[in-house]
Scaffold this active site. Structure first.
Site, PDB file in Angstrom:
ATOM      1  N   PHE A  17       0.904  -1.217  -0.133  1.00 48.17           N
ATOM      2  CA  PHE A  17      -0.045  -0.163  -0.092  1.00 48.17           C
ATOM      3  C   PHE A  17       0.876   1.424  -0.175  1.00 48.17           C
ATOM      4  CE2 PHE A  17      -2.354   3.423   2.017  1.00 48.17           C
ATOM      5  CZ  PHE A  17      -3.367   3.293   1.358  1.00 48.17           C
ATOM      6  N   GLY A  18       0.320   2.131  -0.982  1.00 45.32           N
ATOM      7  CA  GLY A  18       1.692   3.293  -0.966  1.00 45.32           C
ATOM      8  C   GLY A  18       0.846   4.579  -0.778  1.00 45.32           C
ATOM      9  N   TYR A  19       1.408   5.416   0.015  1.00 44.47           N
ATOM     10  CA  TYR A  19       0.563   6.681   0.530  1.00 44.47           C
ATOM     11  C   TYR A  19       1.834   7.630   0.376  1.00 44.47           C
ATOM     12  CZ  TYR A  19      -2.040   9.970   3.229  1.00 44.47           C
ATOM     13  OH  TYR A  19      -2.768  11.217   3.533  1.00 44.47           O
ATOM     14  N   GLY A  20       1.485   9.021   0.608  1.00 44.65           N
ATOM     15  CA  GLY A  20       2.416   9.977   0.567  1.00 44.65           C
ATOM     16  C   GLY A  20       3.141   9.929  -0.868  1.00 44.65           C
ATOM     17  N   SER A  21       4.428  10.178  -0.915  1.00 44.61           N
ATOM     18  CA  SER A  21       5.081   9.997  -2.185  1.00 44.61           C
ATOM     19  C   SER A  21       5.258   8.988  -3.007  1.00 44.61           C
ATOM     20  CB  SER A  21       6.684  10.555  -1.915  1.00 44.61           C
ATOM     21  OG  SER A  21       7.320   9.753  -1.183  1.00 44.61           O
ATOM     22  N   GLU A  88      11.095   2.975   6.406  1.00 43.41           N
ATOM     23  CA  GLU A  88      10.158   2.895   7.094  1.00 43.41           C
ATOM     24  C   GLU A  88      10.152   2.418   8.700  1.00 43.41           C
ATOM     25  OE1 GLU A  88       7.917   4.932   5.886  1.00 43.41           O
ATOM     26  OE2 GLU A  88       7.748   4.899   3.967  1.00 43.41           O
TER      27      GLU A  88
END
Length: 216
Positions: A17-21, A88
């Site tokens: 799951f990709g969030y932000g940049s 992360e």
């Protein structure tokens, strides 16, 4: 995890799951929008129970988070996970959550990194105008912190007709207002007093290599 005879375990593909940049800039990459001495601000995901304990100027939160899902093929799993652990893992925990595609197709099980209260780089709630001014003046090796914010707003708006984020849009509007006033000579925002180095350097630990832009 599959085993192949006496050989080392082989990781199956997984979804991230990709969030932000990560929405507009797929892994692996490093993205520094501040410096260790003057960190910029980026978004992070936190547990709703943790958010509920904070006195946020934005007193409501949507029931879902918009982002993208990346399929990581088996041959790239080790590389991507190593990258994500560096990017992360300091102040984050790993979770798996269902991702519901905007086209209505069935959910996908995705890996997601969630920020924890003990993340030293988590700033907590800030006055929106003060935050906008900080973002306006922050800069790092990857560029201006405000470019990160405006890119995030654009990426979120383009995911779906209902995917915009009120907090991100509010901050973006404040930054655009600052830009306009500065251009017209109607406002002065103090920029960093230290020259910004755009040279990358090798670091000696994961803690040091952690992005210098966490988190708003």
């Amino acid at each position: 995890m599959a085993l192949n005879g006496d050989r080392a375990p082989i990781s199956d593909e997984f979804w991230l799951f990709g969030y932000g940049s990560l929405i507009w800039k797929p892994p692996p990459h490093f993205d520094h929008r501040g410096t260790p001495e003057a960190p910029g601000r980026v978004v992070t995901l936190i547990e709703r129970s943790f958010w509920a304990s904070l006195g946020d100027a934005h007193d409501s939160a949507p029931g879902k988070v918009w982002g993208v899902a990346y399929r990581i093929e088996a041959a790239r799993v080790a590389e991507v996970k190593d990258y994500l652990d560096i990017r992360e893992i300091n102040g984050y925990t790993i979770h798996y959550t269902p991702f519901h595609p905007a086209d209505g197709s069935g959910p996908i099980r995705t890996l997601v990194y969630i920020g924890t209260p003990d993340n030293d780089q988590f700033t907590g709630p800030q006055d929106p105008q003060t935050l906008a001014e900080h973002i306006y003046r922050s800069e790092g090796p990857s560029g201006l912190n405000r470019d990160y914010l405006l890119s995030l707003e654009k990426a979120l708006d383009e995911l779906s007709p209902e995917s915009g984020d009120a907090h991100i849009t509010d901050l973006s509007n404040r930054v655009r207002d600052i830009e306009t006033k500065v251009a017209k000579g109607q406002a002065h925002v103090r920029l960093s007093e230290e020259p910004v180095s755009h040279e990358f350097h090798k670091v000696s630990s994961i803690d040091e290599q952690e992005e210098t832009e966490k988190a708003y």
